[in-house]
Design a protein around this motif. Structure first.
Motif, PDB file in Angstrom:
ATOM      1  N   ALA A 249     -25.535 -20.443  33.837  1.00 32.56           N
ATOM      2  CA  ALA A 249     -26.421 -21.467  34.646  1.00 32.56           C
ATOM      3  C   ALA A 249     -25.521 -22.552  35.229  1.00 32.56           C
ATOM      4  O   ALA A 249     -25.802 -22.807  36.294  1.00 32.56           O
ATOM      5  CB  ALA A 249     -27.351 -22.090  33.867  1.00 32.56           C
ATOM      6  N   PHE A 250     -24.229 -22.977  34.792  1.00 31.73           N
ATOM      7  CA  PHE A 250     -23.549 -23.892  35.579  1.00 31.73           C
ATOM      8  C   PHE A 250     -22.901 -23.384  36.584  1.00 31.73           C
ATOM      9  O   PHE A 250     -23.165 -23.889  37.705  1.00 31.73           O
ATOM     10  CB  PHE A 250     -22.432 -24.463  34.278  1.00 31.73           C
ATOM     11  N   TYR A 251     -22.278 -22.472  36.389  1.00 31.19           N
ATOM     12  CA  TYR A 251     -21.532 -21.595  37.332  1.00 31.19           C
ATOM     13  C   TYR A 251     -22.516 -21.358  38.604  1.00 31.19           C
ATOM     14  O   TYR A 251     -22.307 -21.749  39.825  1.00 31.19           O
ATOM     15  CB  TYR A 251     -20.783 -20.397  37.264  1.00 31.19           C
ATOM     16  N   ALA A 252     -23.500 -20.714  38.233  1.00 35.65           N
ATOM     17  CA  ALA A 252     -24.535 -20.145  39.051  1.00 35.65           C
ATOM     18  C   ALA A 252     -25.224 -21.409  40.229  1.00 35.65           C
ATOM     19  O   ALA A 252     -25.454 -21.344  41.305  1.00 35.65           O
ATOM     20  CB  ALA A 252     -25.790 -19.470  38.656  1.00 35.65           C
ATOM     21  N   SER A 253     -25.545 -22.243  39.339  1.00 35.85           N
ATOM     22  CA  SER A 253     -26.180 -23.386  40.140  1.00 35.85           C
ATOM     23  C   SER A 253     -25.357 -24.129  40.865  1.00 35.85           C
ATOM     24  O   SER A 253     -25.555 -24.899  41.924  1.00 35.85           O
ATOM     25  CB  SER A 253     -27.038 -24.489  39.036  1.00 35.85           C
ATOM     26  N   TYR A 254     -24.046 -24.464  40.507  1.00 36.26           N
ATOM     27  CA  TYR A 254     -23.019 -25.010  41.285  1.00 36.26           C
ATOM     28  C   TYR A 254     -22.802 -24.250  42.345  1.00 36.26           C
ATOM     29  O   TYR A 254     -22.476 -25.098  43.564  1.00 36.26           O
ATOM     30  CB  TYR A 254     -21.888 -25.007  40.358  1.00 36.26           C
ATOM     31  N   VAL A 255     -22.613 -23.225  42.398  1.00 34.82           N
ATOM     32  CA  VAL A 255     -22.457 -22.459  43.695  1.00 34.82           C
ATOM     33  C   VAL A 255     -23.522 -22.247  44.495  1.00 34.82           C
ATOM     34  O   VAL A 255     -23.632 -22.474  45.885  1.00 34.82           O
ATOM     35  CB  VAL A 255     -21.952 -21.009  43.220  1.00 34.82           C
ATOM     36  N   GLU A 256     -24.970 -22.118  43.891  1.00 31.93           N
ATOM     37  CA  GLU A 256     -25.919 -22.275  44.746  1.00 31.93           C
ATOM     38  C   GLU A 256     -26.165 -23.485  45.647  1.00 31.93           C
ATOM     39  O   GLU A 256     -26.512 -23.622  46.624  1.00 31.93           O
ATOM     40  CB  GLU A 256     -27.309 -21.960  43.853  1.00 31.93           C
ATOM     41  N   TYR A 257     -25.937 -24.674  44.878  1.00 30.64           N
ATOM     42  CA  TYR A 257     -25.721 -25.781  45.578  1.00 30.64           C
ATOM     43  C   TYR A 257     -24.931 -25.925  46.569  1.00 30.64           C
ATOM     44  O   TYR A 257     -25.184 -26.406  47.789  1.00 30.64           O
ATOM     45  CB  TYR A 257     -25.548 -27.385  44.720  1.00 30.64           C
ATOM     46  N   ALA A 258     -23.857 -25.333  46.412  1.00 29.25           N
ATOM     47  CA  ALA A 258     -22.559 -25.499  47.613  1.00 29.25           C
ATOM     48  C   ALA A 258     -23.148 -24.778  48.725  1.00 29.25           C
ATOM     49  O   ALA A 258     -22.771 -25.205  49.828  1.00 29.25           O
ATOM     50  CB  ALA A 258     -21.257 -24.980  47.036  1.00 29.25           C
ATOM     51  N   VAL A 259     -23.476 -23.354  48.535  1.00 24.60           N
ATOM     52  CA  VAL A 259     -23.912 -22.619  49.549  1.00 24.60           C
ATOM     53  C   VAL A 259     -25.221 -22.932  50.250  1.00 24.60           C
ATOM     54  O   VAL A 259     -25.066 -23.046  51.497  1.00 24.60           O
ATOM     55  CB  VAL A 259     -24.164 -21.068  48.908  1.00 24.60           C
ATOM     56  N   GLY A 260     -26.068 -23.687  49.609  1.00 25.41           N
ATOM     57  CA  GLY A 260     -27.116 -24.293  50.229  1.00 25.41           C
ATOM     58  C   GLY A 260     -27.034 -25.373  50.899  1.00 25.41           C
ATOM     59  O   GLY A 260     -27.799 -26.297  51.664  1.00 25.41           O
ATOM     60  N   HIS A 261     -25.986 -26.294  50.259  1.00 28.93           N
ATOM     61  CA  HIS A 261     -25.557 -27.646  51.121  1.00 28.93           C
ATOM     62  C   HIS A 261     -24.357 -27.790  51.611  1.00 28.93           C
ATOM     63  O   HIS A 261     -23.347 -28.526  50.982  1.00 28.93           O
ATOM     64  CB  HIS A 261     -25.932 -28.683  49.897  1.00 28.93           C
ATOM     65  N   ARG A 262     -23.759 -26.995  52.464  1.00 27.47           N
ATOM     66  CA  ARG A 262     -22.454 -26.776  52.837  1.00 27.47           C
ATOM     67  C   ARG A 262     -21.790 -28.286  53.299  1.00 27.47           C
ATOM     68  O   ARG A 262     -20.573 -28.362  52.723  1.00 27.47           O
ATOM     69  CB  ARG A 262     -22.177 -25.891  53.716  1.00 27.47           C
ATOM     70  N   GLU A 263     -22.447 -28.825  54.136  1.00 29.25           N
ATOM     71  CA  GLU A 263     -21.914 -30.205  54.530  1.00 29.25           C
ATOM     72  C   GLU A 263     -21.818 -31.136  53.557  1.00 29.25           C
ATOM     73  O   GLU A 263     -20.790 -31.969  53.254  1.00 29.25           O
ATOM     74  CB  GLU A 263     -22.765 -30.626  55.705  1.00 29.25           C
ATOM     75  N   GLU A 264     -22.902 -31.350  52.678  1.00 29.74           N
ATOM     76  CA  GLU A 264     -22.675 -32.082  51.551  1.00 29.74           C
ATOM     77  C   GLU A 264     -21.624 -31.884  50.533  1.00 29.74           C
ATOM     78  O   GLU A 264     -20.745 -32.593  50.064  1.00 29.74           O
ATOM     79  CB  GLU A 264     -23.964 -32.437  50.643  1.00 29.74           C
TER      80      GLU A 264
ATOM     81  N   THR B 225     -18.664 -20.151  49.917  1.00 29.78           N
ATOM     82  CA  THR B 225     -19.121 -20.676  51.036  1.00 29.78           C
ATOM     83  C   THR B 225     -18.426 -20.257  52.313  1.00 29.78           C
ATOM     84  O   THR B 225     -18.970 -20.079  53.487  1.00 29.78           O
ATOM     85  CB  THR B 225     -19.072 -22.245  50.929  1.00 29.78           C
ATOM     86  N   THR B 226     -17.239 -19.494  52.044  1.00 33.56           N
ATOM     87  CA  THR B 226     -16.460 -19.079  53.112  1.00 33.56           C
ATOM     88  C   THR B 226     -16.587 -17.734  53.550  1.00 33.56           C
ATOM     89  O   THR B 226     -16.089 -17.306  54.464  1.00 33.56           O
ATOM     90  CB  THR B 226     -14.861 -19.437  52.938  1.00 33.56           C
ATOM     91  N   GLY B 227     -17.490 -17.010  52.659  1.00 35.04           N
ATOM     92  CA  GLY B 227     -17.649 -15.427  52.834  1.00 35.04           C
ATOM     93  C   GLY B 227     -16.474 -14.612  52.278  1.00 35.04           C
ATOM     94  O   GLY B 227     -16.710 -13.330  52.426  1.00 35.04           O
ATOM     95  N   HIS B 228     -15.556 -15.157  51.647  1.00 37.00           N
ATOM     96  CA  HIS B 228     -14.620 -14.194  50.943  1.00 37.00           C
ATOM     97  C   HIS B 228     -15.393 -13.168  49.741  1.00 37.00           C
ATOM     98  O   HIS B 228     -14.767 -12.063  49.686  1.00 37.00           O
ATOM     99  CB  HIS B 228     -13.560 -15.015  50.416  1.00 37.00           C
ATOM    100  N   LEU B 229     -16.246 -13.701  48.906  1.00 34.08           N
ATOM    101  CA  LEU B 229     -16.896 -12.827  48.046  1.00 34.08           C
ATOM    102  C   LEU B 229     -17.596 -11.661  48.860  1.00 34.08           C
ATOM    103  O   LEU B 229     -17.450 -10.459  48.599  1.00 34.08           O
ATOM    104  CB  LEU B 229     -17.653 -13.632  47.185  1.00 34.08           C
ATOM    105  N   THR B 230     -18.514 -12.112  49.737  1.00 37.26           N
ATOM    106  CA  THR B 230     -19.171 -11.136  50.530  1.00 37.26           C
ATOM    107  C   THR B 230     -18.204 -10.206  51.372  1.00 37.26           C
ATOM    108  O   THR B 230     -18.726  -8.800  51.182  1.00 37.26           O
ATOM    109  CB  THR B 230     -20.068 -11.811  51.405  1.00 37.26           C
ATOM    110  N   HIS B 231     -17.478 -10.350  51.635  1.00 40.42           N
ATOM    111  CA  HIS B 231     -16.238  -9.696  52.447  1.00 40.42           C
ATOM    112  C   HIS B 231     -15.713  -8.727  51.444  1.00 40.42           C
ATOM    113  O   HIS B 231     -15.552  -7.390  51.986  1.00 40.42           O
ATOM    114  CB  HIS B 231     -15.209 -10.548  53.219  1.00 40.42           C
ATOM    115  N   LYS B 232     -15.586  -9.008  50.354  1.00 43.48           N
ATOM    116  CA  LYS B 232     -15.017  -8.226  49.328  1.00 43.48           C
ATOM    117  C   LYS B 232     -16.216  -7.342  48.780  1.00 43.48           C
ATOM    118  O   LYS B 232     -16.143  -6.319  47.797  1.00 43.48           O
ATOM    119  CB  LYS B 232     -14.344  -8.816  48.305  1.00 43.48           C
ATOM    120  N   GLY B 233     -17.480  -7.690  49.053  1.00 40.81           N
ATOM    121  CA  GLY B 233     -18.404  -6.681  48.576  1.00 40.81           C
ATOM    122  C   GLY B 233     -18.928  -7.211  47.247  1.00 40.81           C
ATOM    123  O   GLY B 233     -19.448  -6.463  46.266  1.00 40.81           O
ATOM    124  N   LEU B 234     -18.699  -8.367  46.813  1.00 41.24           N
ATOM    125  CA  LEU B 234     -19.184  -9.193  45.615  1.00 41.24           C
ATOM    126  C   LEU B 234     -20.144 -10.423  45.729  1.00 41.24           C
ATOM    127  O   LEU B 234     -19.975 -11.058  46.785  1.00 41.24           O
ATOM    128  CB  LEU B 234     -17.911  -9.815  45.016  1.00 41.24           C
TER     129      LEU B 234
END
Length: 180
Positions: A86-101, A159-168
């Motif tokens: 939950a820590f990792y998922a919510s941290y990443v979700e916040y970063a992706v959803g609030h990129r400028e912040e 946030t930079t799309g590297h995971l998506t680019h690797k299919g993850l």
């Protein structure tokens, strides 16, 4: 009188947050914040010595939001692995959803040692999550930093799309992190 000063400062920080969310980090200037708040262009200078001081106060506000988001997710869980997930998922979700912040909090001009209010805010996050941050316990500090480094690295890759680019997805990586 202090209530008026605190209220004005809070209004300025909230206006800065609105600018950040709507127009990005570069749009956040003392003059723009004063204009948006409906105060004189000089009013922010009575509360912040310069733009960096304003951005540091804004970063503390963002850390409070990030902390609340992460704590809410983590505290709903009971087991160690579920809480870590939950820590990792919510941290990443916040970063992706609030990129400028998120970008603001980790901006290079904010060396945490120069901004004790940021350091306190980060320590409060880790304490709320049950991570010991006592200054005299180096193993505890190392564990805290390892957790933050991993979460931050994962957020950066997401946030930079590297995971998506690797299919993850970030969940794929979290599964590996939590299983180890």
């Amino acid at each position: 009188m202090n209530d008026v000063v605190d209220d004005t400062r809070t209004r300025l920080v909230e206006s800065a947050l609105s600018l950040l969310r709507e127009e990005g980090l570069d749009a956040v200037t003392l003059r723009a914040v004063g204009d948006l708040t409906g105060l004189s262009r000089m009013a922010p200078y009575r509360h912040f010595t310069d733009k960096t001081a304003l951005l540091a106060a804004l970063a503390v506000r963002v850390i409070a939001d990030l902390s609340a988001h992460v704590a809410e997710a983590v505290l709903k869980q009971t087991g160690r692995h579920d809480r870590l997930r939950a820590f990792y998922a919510s941290y990443v979700e916040y970063a992706v959803g609030h990129r400028e912040e998120y970008r603001l909090v980790f901006a290079p001009e904010f060396f945490i040692g120069d901004h004790p209010e940021l350091e306190r805010a980060v320590d409060e996050v880790m304490t709320a999550l049950g991570v010991e941050v006592a200054a005299d316990q180096s193993a505890s500090k190392a564990a805290t930093m390892a957790l933050l480094c991993t979460a931050h690295g994962l957020a950066e890759l997401a946030t930079t799309g590297h995971l998506t680019h690797k299919g993850l997805s970030h969940q794929d990586v979290i599964d590996v992190l939590v299983a180890s």
